[in-house]
Design a protein around this motif. Structure first.
Motif, PDB file in Angstrom:
ATOM      1  N   SER A 212      -1.512   1.400   7.382  1.00  0.00           N
ATOM      2  CA  SER A 212      -1.670   1.495   5.926  1.00  0.00           C
ATOM      3  C   SER A 212      -1.824   2.940   5.479  1.00  0.00           C
ATOM      4  CB  SER A 212      -2.867   0.663   5.456  1.00  0.00           C
ATOM      5  OG  SER A 212      -4.089   1.156   5.988  1.00  0.00           O
ATOM      6  N   MET A 213      -2.547   3.761   6.266  1.00  0.00           N
ATOM      7  CA  MET A 213      -2.702   5.166   5.931  1.00  0.00           C
ATOM      8  C   MET A 213      -1.354   5.899   5.995  1.00  0.00           C
ATOM      9  SD  MET A 213      -5.844   6.035   5.122  1.00  0.00           S
ATOM     10  CE  MET A 213      -5.744   4.536   4.156  1.00  0.00           C
ATOM     11  N   VAL A 214      -0.547   5.572   7.013  1.00  0.00           N
ATOM     12  CA  VAL A 214       0.773   6.185   7.133  1.00  0.00           C
ATOM     13  C   VAL A 214       1.645   5.789   5.942  1.00  0.00           C
ATOM     14  CG1 VAL A 214       2.893   6.243   8.492  1.00  0.00           C
ATOM     15  CG2 VAL A 214       0.682   6.302   9.648  1.00  0.00           C
ATOM     16  N   ILE A 216       0.688   4.764   2.943  1.00  0.00           N
ATOM     17  CA  ILE A 216       0.171   5.368   1.712  1.00  0.00           C
ATOM     18  C   ILE A 216       0.578   6.831   1.622  1.00  0.00           C
ATOM     19  CG2 ILE A 216      -1.938   6.066   0.506  1.00  0.00           C
ATOM     20  CD1 ILE A 216      -3.234   3.496   1.627  1.00  0.00           C
ATOM     21  N   THR A 217       0.442   7.562   2.737  1.00  0.00           N
ATOM     22  CA  THR A 217       0.787   8.985   2.753  1.00  0.00           C
ATOM     23  C   THR A 217       2.267   9.193   2.458  1.00  0.00           C
ATOM     24  OG1 THR A 217      -0.957   9.451   4.369  1.00  0.00           O
ATOM     25  CG2 THR A 217       0.782  11.089   4.139  1.00  0.00           C
ATOM     26  N   LEU A 218       3.124   8.396   3.090  1.00  0.00           N
ATOM     27  CA  LEU A 218       4.561   8.519   2.856  1.00  0.00           C
ATOM     28  C   LEU A 218       4.911   8.193   1.406  1.00  0.00           C
ATOM     29  CD1 LEU A 218       6.013   6.891   6.111  1.00  0.00           C
ATOM     30  CD2 LEU A 218       6.003   9.312   5.496  1.00  0.00           C
ATOM     31  N   ALA A 219       4.309   7.123   0.886  1.00  0.00           N
ATOM     32  CA  ALA A 219       4.602   6.709  -0.489  1.00  0.00           C
ATOM     33  C   ALA A 219       4.174   7.775  -1.491  1.00  0.00           C
ATOM     34  CB  ALA A 219       3.914   5.383  -0.788  1.00  0.00           C
ATOM     35  N   LEU A 220       2.970   8.309  -1.318  1.00  0.00           N
ATOM     36  CA  LEU A 220       2.472   9.319  -2.244  1.00  0.00           C
ATOM     37  C   LEU A 220       3.259  10.622  -2.130  1.00  0.00           C
ATOM     38  CD1 LEU A 220      -1.400   8.791  -2.014  1.00  0.00           C
ATOM     39  CD2 LEU A 220       0.187   7.965  -3.749  1.00  0.00           C
ATOM     40  N   THR A 221       3.689  10.960  -0.905  1.00  0.00           N
ATOM     41  CA  THR A 221       4.503  12.159  -0.719  1.00  0.00           C
ATOM     42  C   THR A 221       5.837  12.026  -1.455  1.00  0.00           C
ATOM     43  OG1 THR A 221       3.516  12.586   1.455  1.00  0.00           O
ATOM     44  CG2 THR A 221       5.623  13.655   0.971  1.00  0.00           C
ATOM     45  N   LEU A 222       6.462  10.865  -1.332  1.00  0.00           N
ATOM     46  CA  LEU A 222       7.734  10.630  -2.025  1.00  0.00           C
ATOM     47  C   LEU A 222       7.539  10.649  -3.544  1.00  0.00           C
ATOM     48  CD1 LEU A 222       9.233   7.779   0.202  1.00  0.00           C
ATOM     49  CD2 LEU A 222       9.984  10.161   0.077  1.00  0.00           C
ATOM     50  N   MET A 223       6.430  10.064  -4.005  1.00  0.00           N
ATOM     51  CA  MET A 223       6.142  10.066  -5.440  1.00  0.00           C
ATOM     52  C   MET A 223       5.945  11.485  -5.959  1.00  0.00           C
ATOM     53  SD  MET A 223       3.538   6.807  -5.610  1.00  0.00           S
ATOM     54  CE  MET A 223       2.904   7.309  -7.224  1.00  0.00           C
ATOM     55  N   ARG A 224       5.260  12.305  -5.173  1.00  0.00           N
ATOM     56  CA  ARG A 224       5.003  13.687  -5.593  1.00  0.00           C
ATOM     57  C   ARG A 224       6.300  14.483  -5.657  1.00  0.00           C
ATOM     58  NH1 ARG A 224       0.843  18.016  -2.699  1.00  0.00           N
ATOM     59  NH2 ARG A 224       1.274  19.746  -4.116  1.00  0.00           N
ATOM     60  N   LYS A 225       7.150  14.302  -4.652  1.00  0.00           N
ATOM     61  CA  LYS A 225       8.431  15.025  -4.639  1.00  0.00           C
ATOM     62  C   LYS A 225       9.297  14.599  -5.821  1.00  0.00           C
ATOM     63  CE  LYS A 225       8.729  15.978   0.312  1.00  0.00           C
ATOM     64  NZ  LYS A 225       9.518  15.735   1.562  1.00  0.00           N
ATOM     65  N   ARG A 226       9.233  13.319  -6.159  1.00  0.00           N
ATOM     66  CA  ARG A 226      10.009  12.835  -7.290  1.00  0.00           C
ATOM     67  C   ARG A 226       9.506  13.426  -8.605  1.00  0.00           C
ATOM     68  NH1 ARG A 226      10.999   6.436  -8.832  1.00  0.00           N
ATOM     69  NH2 ARG A 226      12.401   6.823 -10.605  1.00  0.00           N
TER      70      ARG A 226
END
Length: 231
Positions: A212-214, A216-226
């Motif tokens: 779940s931590m992995v 969440i981190t991937l999802a938030l990273t993609l959201m930030r880049k977007r």
């Protein structure tokens, strides 16, 4: 203490008041349970100072009393506190210029402390570093104080301690609600809850934390880049 530092300390103290309330209750609960297992105030002080991990300290009581080996303890600690690896990665840039305080800031980055220091603040870089240091030190002080008080209370008060460790879950819920109410953008919270529920269903309660931590981190990273691309 300089007037500027007093002002920053006051801001840090005000910001950590909800955490103080939770840490004192949790710490007292831990101290009482630890004392009920035959370990006194010095153990409470040492564990809260050196380990300084709420959920892991509660679990450590069972590990100590059950005679767990070093390898078992190490692996259990890694599994329980693996989320801090992701916290640390996200704070590398913000703590880059923290100077001599950097090792302590890294060491004492608890869940609740992270919820306060990870947000962007309207401060100069030097002021922000002091604010983070004060928040971090105050939070650990609350925790150590609560654990020691709990151990002392446990020496004079005896009652059934079953269920007291649920206070830790209650604190996490409180922090989540506080973060939800303090911002109008709930995307990160929804991602966190959604990823955790999905991983819980897929991997089970004993193994869902790291996936779940992995996620969440991937999802938030993609959201930030977007978001950066849009800006």
């Amino acid at each position: 203490m300089k007037a500027e530092n007093k002002s920053i300390l006051k801001k840090a103290f005000t910001a950590t008041l909800p955490i103080m309330a939770g840490y004192l209750v949790l710490g007292v609960g831990f101290g009482i349970i630890l004392k009920s297992k035959g370990y006194g105030v010095l153990w409470a002080f040492a564990m809260s100072t050196v380990i300084y991990a709420g959920s892991m300290q509660y679990l450590a009581i069972d590990l100590i009393c059950g005679g767990a080996g070093l390898l078992t303890t190490a692996l259990t600690t890694l599994m329980v506190n693996a989320r801090h690896l992701f916290y640390g990665i996200s704070m590398v840039e913000k703590y880059k210029n923290a100077g001599k305080a950097k090792p302590y800031l890294i060491y004492a980055l608890s869940d609740e402390t992270y919820s306060l220091v990870c947000v962007d603040m309207d401060m100069e870089k030097g002021e922000r570093n002091k604010f983070c240091l004060f928040v971090t030190a105050l939070d650990q002080f609350y925790w150590v104080l609560g654990c020691v008080l709990g151990s002392l209370l446990g020496a004079v008060i005896t009652f059934n301690t079953e269920g007291m460790d649920f206070a830790l879950t209650a604190l996490f819920v409180t922090v989540f609600v506080e973060q939800w109410l303090s911002t109008r953008d709930h995307a990160a919270a929804i991602v966190g809850v959604g990823a955790s529920v999905i991983c819980l269903v897929l991997f089970g309660s004993g193994s869902f934390l790291i996936p779940s931590m992995v996620a969440i981190t991937l999802a938030l990273t993609l959201m930030r880049k977007r978001q950066e691309a849009v800006q």
